[in-house]
Design a protein around this motif. Sequence first.
Motif: not given
Length: 318
Positions: A31-40, A209-215
């Motif tokens: 969950m921590l990793i999945s949100y990082l792309p959106q923050h970045v 998009i990477p965030m959504m692919c993970i989440q």
Amino acid sequence: MESFLQGDVCQDLREISVVNLLVSIVIVIGMLISYLPQHVRIISRGTSEGISPYFVLLGTTSATSAFANILLLPKSRQDIACCKEVETFHCVAGLLGIAQLGVQWICFTFIFVLFLVFFRYSAVEDPDHEAALVEEQPRWQTALLVASLTLLHGLTVIIVTGILSTIAHDKLAIWANVLGVMAALLAAVQYIPQIWTTYHLKHVGSLSIPMMCIQTPGGFVFAGSLFARLGWAGWSSWGIFVLTATMQGLLLSMAIYYEMQARKEFGDHTPGRSASHPAHYANNHEQLQASMNRQDSDAAAETTPLLKSGGVGNSGPN
């Protein structure tokens, strides 16, 4: 007698399932990793353009309600109380389900903060702006409304919980279910404004998009983890994530489609401000330079930062 009963109800916390423990740890880290792309992505683009203000509002209030819900459920309060009776390892392992929702709340709240910091609003009082451009950009009043309602919701949850904990402790379970239903309803409609915004703009903007692919798949796994811990009695907790994952999957499909269309059409059209990395699209230096020139031109005429020198909403010269 009371100590015996306390030890009896805490036995479940001592009997750790290795599989559930590993799954819970993976979910927290994931969950921590999945949100990082959106923050970045928001920080790197320097704008939250393309992210719906109402998506941020509904997402933050839903996450707040969900976190408060699981904290106040009788099973969770029992597990927290048992931490006085069991070893630290068993306590931490037993509370990972709560930690999952806590991490989700923190991460989405950070998106809320980034949305406000990097919000760029249309300077509608500038007569040189095209009407179509002004129409697609939210105004600074919208950002302030989102911030106000989010903070008001959080304060209300804290105040009501504090009052019930003091004078009506037996009503906390009812309040927990109210928060769970509230979180589920907010989650059910959370992605509707973002789906509409993405459809209207025809590009993803600062949406990751990477965030959504993970989440999207992770949401279903997370719901299964909560179901394993809470059972059917915890429907108000895990049901939120079944709804959210389904809606997010729809948004992800749209985002991938528009991104593929943008890449496919680049041979005839240079990307505008929707492309965060024009170098990924350009086939030669001339295309890259034309893309960057267009982005600079769009950015200069498009928006004004919400948090700027001169005060909120003051987009013109002093």
